[in-house]
Design a protein around this motif. Sequence first.
Motif, short mmCIF file in Angstrom:
data_model
loop_
_atom_site.label_atom_id
_atom_site.label_comp_id
_atom_site.label_asym_id
_atom_site.label_seq_id
_atom_site.Cartn_x
_atom_site.Cartn_y
_atom_site.Cartn_z
N MET B 1 -34.79 48.14 10.09
CA MET B 1 -33.69 48.88 9.47
C MET B 1 -32.87 49.61 10.52
SD MET B 1 -33.87 51.42 6.27
CE MET B 1 -34.40 52.74 7.29
N VAL B 4 -30.48 47.31 12.00
CA VAL B 4 -29.31 47.10 11.14
C VAL B 4 -28.29 48.20 11.37
CG1 VAL B 4 -28.53 47.11 8.75
CG2 VAL B 4 -30.57 45.86 9.38
N GLU B 63 20.79 36.93 10.63
CA GLU B 63 19.59 36.20 11.01
C GLU B 63 18.70 37.01 11.94
OE1 GLU B 63 18.51 33.24 9.87
OE2 GLU B 63 20.10 33.83 8.50
N CYS B 64 19.31 37.75 12.83
CA CYS B 64 18.53 38.52 13.81
C CYS B 64 18.97 39.97 13.74
CB CYS B 64 18.77 37.99 15.22
SG CYS B 64 18.70 36.22 15.31
N VAL B 69 18.12 37.18 20.01
CA VAL B 69 17.33 36.02 19.60
C VAL B 69 16.29 35.76 20.66
CG1 VAL B 69 17.46 33.65 18.81
CG2 VAL B 69 19.48 35.04 18.75
N PHE B 74 14.64 30.78 18.22
CA PHE B 74 15.54 29.73 18.64
C PHE B 74 14.94 28.36 18.35
CE2 PHE B 74 19.37 29.59 20.98
CZ PHE B 74 19.43 28.35 21.57
N ILE B 77 14.82 27.71 14.63
CA ILE B 77 16.12 27.33 14.06
C ILE B 77 16.43 25.88 14.38
CG2 ILE B 77 18.60 27.70 14.28
CD1 ILE B 77 17.88 30.64 14.89
N GLN B 80 14.66 23.27 12.42
CA GLN B 80 15.10 23.03 11.06
C GLN B 80 16.22 21.99 11.00
OE1 GLN B 80 15.60 26.96 9.16
NE2 GLN B 80 13.61 26.28 8.45
#
Lengths: 635, 216
Positions: B1, B4, B63-64, B69, B74, B77, B80
Amino acid sequence: MAAGVATWMPFARAAAVGWLPLAQKTMPKPPVDKKSRSDEILFVNVSGLRFQTWKNTLDRYPDTLLGSSEKEFFYNEETQEYFFDRDPEMFRHILNFFRTGKLHYPRHECIQAFEEELAFYGIIPEIIGDCCMEEYRDRKKENQERLAEDTEAENAGDAPLPPDATLRERLWRAFENPHTSTMALVFYYVTGFFIAVSVIANVVETVPCRPIKGSIKDLPCGEKFSVAFSCLDTACVLIFSFEYLMRLYAAPSRCDFARSVMSVIDVVAILPFYIGLVMPENEEVSGAFVTLRVFRVFRIFKFSRHSQGLRILGCTLQACASELGFLLFSLTMAVIIFATVMFYAEKGTKGTTFSSIPASFWYTIVTMTTLGYGDMVPDSIAGKIFGSICSLSGVLVIALPVPVIVSNFARIYHQNQRADKMRAQQKVRQARIRMAKKGATNAFLQHKEDGGLQDGDSDSTPLCVKNRSAFEHQHHHLLHCLEKTTNHEFTDEVTYSEVCVTDSVGFRTSRSTSLSSQQGATTTCCSRRAKRRAFRLANSTVSVSRGSVQELDTLHITKTPAGTQYPQSRSSLNARTEDLKLNCADYTAAIISIPTPPANTPDESLPNSPAIPGILRNSRSSTYNTQETVKISSL
Amino acid sequence: MGAVVGTLTMQTKQRRRPSRDKIDDELEMTMVCHRPEGLEQLEAQTNFTKRELQILYRGFKNECPSGVVDEETFKHIYAQFFPHGDASTYAHYLFNAFDTTNNGSIKFEEFVMGLSTLLRGTMREKLEWTFHLYDINNDGYINREEMTEIVRAIYDMMGKYTYPALKGDVPKQHVDAFFQKMDKNKAGVVTLEEFIVACQEDEMMMRSMQLFENVM
């Protein structure tokens, strides 16, 4: 595509200047921007509350009501503003979505009202940002459960079986959902009754009854009325065996059923009887046989089929298994330590009950759980000291994990639920991202097929190109520039793997088959899809990829809300038009790419390829639009 | 114990230490907020009108919000725009080309100046900008390795599924063709003057450059 990306479009197109020195072909002409790009402030009046925003802000999401030309229906000429007769409080959130790109769920609003507003403005709820998504889903689930409570009990398992259900299926239904038919209900109650009878009989037969005449000793009732009890036992076992065999017969998957907990309990309940039948009347063995009768008490667990509470308890214990294991382990450690200490402390005492360490286990357990029977008591001072330490630590060791287990249970329970939710959401999200990506790719491929990349006069633009926004025009032009730079074209996964296969098989043979299958091309899209499947059987290696794409398509179709119609579907994510176009684009792209061999025999392919796209384009354009444009795109 | 209890205390000690560093980091991040120079100054330095600068800045700031940025944004983006393939390498080179001060982030001024050169600049300015894009180590020469890097990055953007399929070392062939065209004195590197002269002789490229004039 995300809204903010539209802002960066001029930048991405400017950056394409970096590709120009490397390009081996001329760049295509950029799309002409017909309308003026000056930004203006729009007035939006929602039930009297006036909002103002830039036109560009609304244009970021062209597939919503506010971003598309649909808002013109709400334009009021006299007041020069857009008037919506909707909730102004909710509109605030909608407008914030356009401004920031993140949709937040207002916690104080009713979830159904919110969803209705979203549906009106053409925004799909999946866009809700991560910060509010969990709350939204929880509330939605809660709402659905609340509404479905009344109907669920009738519908969920009680949907009428198809009329051609086999006897097996009917039996299984009857067993799993006793409310479906009166026969099933009767059976359910009868088995319940017999379980109770069997358990009570097991209990009562050990109660001492008045002795039979001529004897002084009290007999247990079991021996006095042994015939009656054995008859009862036999009857119960027969019924249980019959029930088990019926369940085994009716189960859709016998292996799974045989391995399930309930069936194990059933078997354990009836096994002692059969073992008793089989075993001979032997002295030594009958002792073991008596022990086996203990297992008859497991019949009480058969009640868990009848009781929801027992099932929940079982689940709880299963969920808390690790915590219980920890409790057990720490207890064992403490018991061993203290038993050893007590044994050695009491070793010197004369006539001590602590004869060995295992014997001391009993004392330690009784002391630690504060039972204190008093059958074993330390005599020496050291023993008493250690005994008191043992009882104190017992309280701690036991009292500590129990609340932890209780709270852990709540936590683990909720966590499990959340983990399942997250996994489901992840899958949906991944699928959505993949579909969006595919959508972007296929939108571009579709755009190519529609003849949108003609370098000649663009007066005769096909009808289906009209609905594209300026942003999409520019994006497609950008992708086209990249194609020209690298002198390679974008295709999709399916076509690519097909080309790989045909290259390995030898494109001459596949070309002839494709030619022959094309001569009889008909005009409808679905028949072409069927033809493609037939064609695919010839190249059977690529059927797997098609299957997975089909799955995604069907997954996509089921997510379409009921309201959107096929040709007017605005939202790009639940586009059934796009889905159908996707299939057609794949198909036409597939056929075009296969007959054109690589650079070494351009002459040979030239006479063939106009025919094929020609047939296909004519047929497709007669379905979709009245224009007939024959174009050789890939050469 | 006791064991523990011991392990429990050790764990709490370990967890306390990183939290203090985190607070400092958070403070630092919120401080970095950049405001660009005035509108008139930018208008004088670039070839954009006031209105165009306004539109550009609104989008940029949306966006920023912090005004700069960083490379990760960067790359995100750019990814995408090119979902088929991996746009991160090209985005990296592009980022370095825009980041004229080489401090790891692009301010609005750098962004707008880059755009002004690319969209509204003279032919020579555009070609110089492109040369700086290709010249990764900024030593004034484009050698084969740099060109191969750039071409590979561009081909990465196409992704795997192309027609015709990318077999063999297509980027290398492309680079060889480029050097054949540009490197007149066969020195193995391309200088700025060689580059500009070769590009101006290329009719096709000049025509393509004209196309990107009116992107705003």
